[in-house]
Design a protein around this motif. Sequence first.
Motif, PDB file in Angstrom:
ATOM      1  N   GLU A   1       5.940  57.156  45.278  1.00 26.06           N
ATOM      2  CA  GLU A   1       5.016  56.255  44.561  1.00 26.06           C
ATOM      3  C   GLU A   1       3.995  57.043  43.771  1.00 26.06           C
ATOM      4  O   GLU A   1       2.812  57.029  44.066  1.00 26.06           O
ATOM      5  N   SER A   2       4.493  57.710  42.743  1.00 24.31           N
ATOM      6  CA  SER A   2       3.648  58.661  42.043  1.00 24.31           C
ATOM      7  C   SER A   2       2.680  58.032  41.036  1.00 24.31           C
ATOM      8  O   SER A   2       1.508  58.383  40.997  1.00 24.31           O
ATOM      9  N   GLY A   3       3.165  57.122  40.226  1.00 21.45           N
ATOM     10  CA  GLY A   3       2.302  56.594  39.159  1.00 21.45           C
ATOM     11  C   GLY A   3       2.212  57.487  37.933  1.00 21.45           C
ATOM     12  O   GLY A   3       1.589  57.133  36.937  1.00 21.45           O
ATOM     13  N   ALA A   4       2.852  58.663  37.995  1.00 22.69           N
ATOM     14  CA  ALA A   4       2.713  59.635  36.905  1.00 22.69           C
ATOM     15  C   ALA A   4       3.387  59.154  35.621  1.00 22.69           C
ATOM     16  O   ALA A   4       2.931  59.471  34.521  1.00 22.69           O
ATOM     17  N   ARG A   5       4.446  58.393  35.766  1.00 24.91           N
ATOM     18  CA  ARG A   5       5.170  57.970  34.577  1.00 24.91           C
ATOM     19  C   ARG A   5       4.311  57.078  33.678  1.00 24.91           C
ATOM     20  O   ARG A   5       4.281  57.258  32.453  1.00 24.91           O
ATOM     21  N   ALA A   6       3.605  56.153  34.300  1.00 26.97           N
ATOM     22  CA  ALA A   6       2.732  55.259  33.517  1.00 26.97           C
ATOM     23  C   ALA A   6       1.642  56.065  32.812  1.00 26.97           C
ATOM     24  O   ALA A   6       1.296  55.780  31.653  1.00 26.97           O
ATOM     25  N   VAL A   7       1.103  57.050  33.480  1.00 26.23           N
ATOM     26  CA  VAL A   7       0.080  57.893  32.853  1.00 26.23           C
ATOM     27  C   VAL A   7       0.681  58.641  31.670  1.00 26.23           C
ATOM     28  O   VAL A   7       0.099  58.694  30.583  1.00 26.23           O
ATOM     29  N   ALA A   8       1.877  59.207  31.878  1.00 26.95           N
ATOM     30  CA  ALA A   8       2.547  59.941  30.802  1.00 26.95           C
ATOM     31  C   ALA A   8       2.731  59.041  29.584  1.00 26.95           C
ATOM     32  O   ALA A   8       2.457  59.442  28.447  1.00 26.95           O
ATOM     33  N   GLU A   9       3.169  57.816  29.825  1.00 29.67           N
ATOM     34  CA  GLU A   9       3.423  56.893  28.712  1.00 29.67           C
ATOM     35  C   GLU A   9       2.127  56.530  27.992  1.00 29.67           C
ATOM     36  O   GLU A   9       2.105  56.366  26.772  1.00 29.67           O
ATOM     37  N   THR A  10       1.046  56.417  28.737  1.00 30.95           N
ATOM     38  CA  THR A  10      -0.238  56.042  28.142  1.00 30.95           C
ATOM     39  C   THR A  10      -0.730  57.092  27.143  1.00 30.95           C
ATOM     40  O   THR A  10      -1.317  56.757  26.126  1.00 30.95           O
ATOM     41  N   TYR A  11      -0.477  58.365  27.435  1.00 30.53           N
ATOM     42  CA  TYR A  11      -1.072  59.436  26.629  1.00 30.53           C
ATOM     43  C   TYR A  11      -0.056  60.228  25.806  1.00 30.53           C
ATOM     44  O   TYR A  11      -0.331  61.339  25.374  1.00 30.53           O
TER      45      TYR A  11
END
Length: 352
Positions: free
Chosen positions: A195-205
């Motif tokens: 459950e990283s959440g990193a992908r959403a952050v990557a997509e945001t920036y």
Amino acid sequence: GKSGYDHYMLKEIHEQPRSLRQCLSERVDELAGTVDIDDLADLNPRGVQFVACGTSYHAALYGAELFQQAGIPAQAFLASEYASSPPPIGDALVIGVTQSGETADTLSALREADRRGARTLGVTNVVGSTVARECDHVFYIRAGPEIGVAATKTFASQLAALNLLALGMAGGDDTRELIGALRDLPGQVQEVLDESGARAVAETYLESDAYFFIGRGLNFPVALEGALKMKEITYKHAEGFAAGELKHGPLALVTDQTPVFAVVTGDGEQARKTIGNVKEVEARDAPVIAVTDGQSDVERYADHVLRVPETHPRTAAVLANVQLQLVSYHTAAELGRSIDKPRNLAKSVTVE
Ligand code: F6R
């Protein structure tokens, strides 16, 4: 093969729980509260010099801090700069950290150390590599083969191996706590992966032209490594800074277009100071992504939070790094980069 993953890099990121278990296996005795590093425990160095390049240099910075904390003077050198470094103090141990065991810069630094009369120890992944053969001693990180050019699981295993070496050679006050933390580490890495959440952050920036990474103490090498991974596989500008250095120059680059990844674990003095630096970038409207175990209130100043489980301050670095690996991976994947073979780079660099 890639076992269903799109890239070797992602496969290898996901192999970290297993490679960490391999590194620790039969080397920690939890009941006794001891680590077993065979005859390396008798090396008894009065000082340690690390030599390494790239990602392995970041592991070396981390390793030097571990030995320092245990009361043994230690310093990390870029292997390519070692020739002009001060000579090792009497009876020093020079530790070459190199996953391939073939890096020319690291090899020549180790040969220089040998000429200077130091004892040498190779920390490597490759059995029978040149470093393994040439050093007086060798310690294997046992990460298994790594195909992706960007080092991922070997970095995690280097950090684990350096913990074992520091404990085995120098001990420490909280050996039992650390051994417990090392035992729990593979499972906690799995939690981050699940459950990283990193992908959403990557997509945001994705559109950003520059990314900054800050950390302090053991999280400083994590910041450097986060930035190096980002550069290598996304071809975007990325810089890692010691959090306290930001105001001494780099802050001039910080705008609302530059996401700042702040690695903040624990709730001590270092966390408090780094949060001070986070406030400085927040005041310049930079997006802040906190990589944190939730112990401090850094989340209050963050636009996004990448959580890691609570652990010992030493093992926290490994968990935070997994989040940053995933941010870089997903950024590069969205951009369609050649993730496993980035332009201009080779897996093992055999020229100086
Ligand atoms: C980065 C990377 C390189 C290597 C460096 C040293 O992802 O892989 O920076 O860490 O070239 O390589 P080794 O560890 O084989 O000495």
